[in-house]
Enzyme design. Structure first.
Site, PDB file in Angstrom:
ATOM      1  N   HIS A 123       0.834  -1.208   0.000  1.00  0.00           N
ATOM      2  CA  HIS A 123       0.000   0.000   0.000  1.00  0.00           C
ATOM      3  C   HIS A 123       0.867   1.257   0.000  1.00  0.00           C
ATOM      4  O   HIS A 123       0.621   2.199  -0.766  1.00  0.00           O
ATOM      5  CB  HIS A 123      -0.908  -0.040   1.231  1.00  0.00           C
ATOM      6  CG  HIS A 123      -1.713   1.197   1.454  1.00  0.00           C
ATOM      7  ND1 HIS A 123      -3.021   1.332   1.030  1.00  0.00           N
ATOM      8  CD2 HIS A 123      -1.407   2.370   2.080  1.00  0.00           C
ATOM      9  CE1 HIS A 123      -3.473   2.519   1.375  1.00  0.00           C
ATOM     10  NE2 HIS A 123      -2.512   3.168   2.014  1.00  0.00           N
ATOM     11  N   GLU A 124       1.887   1.281   0.853  1.00  0.00           N
ATOM     12  CA  GLU A 124       2.725   2.479   0.960  1.00  0.00           C
ATOM     13  C   GLU A 124       3.575   2.684  -0.288  1.00  0.00           C
ATOM     14  O   GLU A 124       3.755   3.813  -0.756  1.00  0.00           O
ATOM     15  CB  GLU A 124       3.612   2.381   2.206  1.00  0.00           C
ATOM     16  CG  GLU A 124       2.846   2.338   3.522  1.00  0.00           C
ATOM     17  CD  GLU A 124       1.931   3.542   3.722  1.00  0.00           C
ATOM     18  OE1 GLU A 124       2.287   4.648   3.265  1.00  0.00           O
ATOM     19  OE2 GLU A 124       0.855   3.368   4.319  1.00  0.00           O
ATOM     20  N   HIS A 127       1.642   4.317  -3.029  1.00  0.00           N
ATOM     21  CA  HIS A 127       1.552   5.776  -2.946  1.00  0.00           C
ATOM     22  C   HIS A 127       2.666   6.434  -3.766  1.00  0.00           C
ATOM     23  O   HIS A 127       2.444   7.435  -4.460  1.00  0.00           O
ATOM     24  CB  HIS A 127       1.681   6.240  -1.494  1.00  0.00           C
ATOM     25  CG  HIS A 127       0.417   6.157  -0.692  1.00  0.00           C
ATOM     26  ND1 HIS A 127      -0.760   6.743  -1.102  1.00  0.00           N
ATOM     27  CD2 HIS A 127       0.156   5.582   0.514  1.00  0.00           C
ATOM     28  CE1 HIS A 127      -1.702   6.525  -0.195  1.00  0.00           C
ATOM     29  NE2 HIS A 127      -1.176   5.818   0.785  1.00  0.00           N
ATOM     30  N   GLU A 186      -5.877   7.092  -0.875  1.00  0.00           N
ATOM     31  CA  GLU A 186      -5.812   5.880  -0.069  1.00  0.00           C
ATOM     32  C   GLU A 186      -6.486   4.706  -0.780  1.00  0.00           C
ATOM     33  O   GLU A 186      -5.971   3.589  -0.796  1.00  0.00           O
ATOM     34  CB  GLU A 186      -6.468   6.118   1.295  1.00  0.00           C
ATOM     35  CG  GLU A 186      -5.724   7.100   2.184  1.00  0.00           C
ATOM     36  CD  GLU A 186      -4.346   6.592   2.605  1.00  0.00           C
ATOM     37  OE1 GLU A 186      -4.056   5.390   2.404  1.00  0.00           O
ATOM     38  OE2 GLU A 186      -3.558   7.387   3.122  1.00  0.00           O
TER      39      GLU A 186
END
Length: 262
Positions: A123-124, A127, A186
């Site tokens: 997920h990070e 980004h 997100e």
């Protein structure tokens, strides 16, 4: 003063690029990839100075193994990602442009296995791939009082301690990378992240268990990582819908002999 400020705004906007995110969302980006990489490196170096870095060899190897498997499936030419574990009770992790990943030891109490840790790291990293950091600081530059505009205002107003004011603004920009993203960003990172973890050979169904753990970790508010995220139920429902699409990627990666980290 108004004319000067307007001229600076026009200058900033002239250098921006309007593009699309990986999911087709419009983005306005003021900074080049090289500028973002430099800011990411500076921010990460400062964090390593100010926060305690874990010396636990086993923990470092485990986190690096999971992170390296995620970054090994990234598209295109990627940097050699630096992975650092910080000693902190924070249930959090982050990734910065230029190839930097930070994981707090508090996260390891909530991410119960390698697949759940891969959910967060994927997920990070997503980004960064989606230029969310660039979008974030660009938006702050346009909607707030940017550093150039503030510097000009200080010059014109004759305020004393200019260096102090500019240092404070610089510090704000430096740590702007790890301020909360918006909900659209997100959700986008959720979509990209679960695909990354599946391609790396991590079980995407564990992403649902991870976010269930996250929901329990901080009561009604949740831990820091969830500060502006979609609601727990909304996120879990989205991930459940994605499982039929990403599970074949996970099975293919597993059949290809991806090694476990735990």
């Amino acid at each position: 003063m108004k004319q000067l400020t307007a001229a600076l705004v026009i200058f900033l906007l002239a250098g921006c690029a309007t593009t699309q995110s990986p999911t087709g969302r419009k983005q306005t980006l003021l900074f080049s990839a090289q500028q973002m990489d430099q800011m990411g490196a500076e921010s990460f170096a400062e964090m390593k100075k100010q926060q305690k870095v874990s010396q636990d060899k086993q923990v470092n190897q485990y986190v690096a193994c999971v992170a390296n498997r995620i970054t090994s499936v990234l598209p295109g030419r990627q940097p050699n990602w630096e992975v650092v574990v910080f000693e902190s009770d924070q249930v959090n992790a982050f990734a910065l442009p230029g190839g930097h990943i930070g994981v707090y030891t508090g996260l390891l109490k909530v991410a119960k296995n390698q697949d759940q840790l891969a959910t967060v790291i994927g997920h990070e990293v997503a980004h960064v791939l989606a230029n969310h950091s660039n979008e974030h600081v660009s938006r702050a530059q346009m909607t707030g009082v940017g550093m150039q505009i503030a510097g000009a205002a200080i010059d014109v107003s004759g305020l004393s301690n200019k260096d102090l004011y500019m240092s404070a603004l610089g510090l704000g920009a430096q740590y702007g990378f790890i301020l909360p993203y918006g909900r659209a960003q997100e959700s986008e990172a959720d979509v990209m992240g679960v695909e990354l973890m599946a391609r790396a050979g991590f079980d995407p169904s564990q992403s649902i268990s991870l976010w269930q753990n996250m929901a329990k970790a901080g009561g009604s508010q949740g831990p820091e990582l969830l500060s502006t995220h979609p609601s727990h139920d909304h996120r879990i429902a989205d991930l459940q819908q994605m499982l039929p699409e990403v599970t074949p990627l996970y099975r293919a990666a597993s059949a290809g002999g991806k090694n476990r980290c735990d």
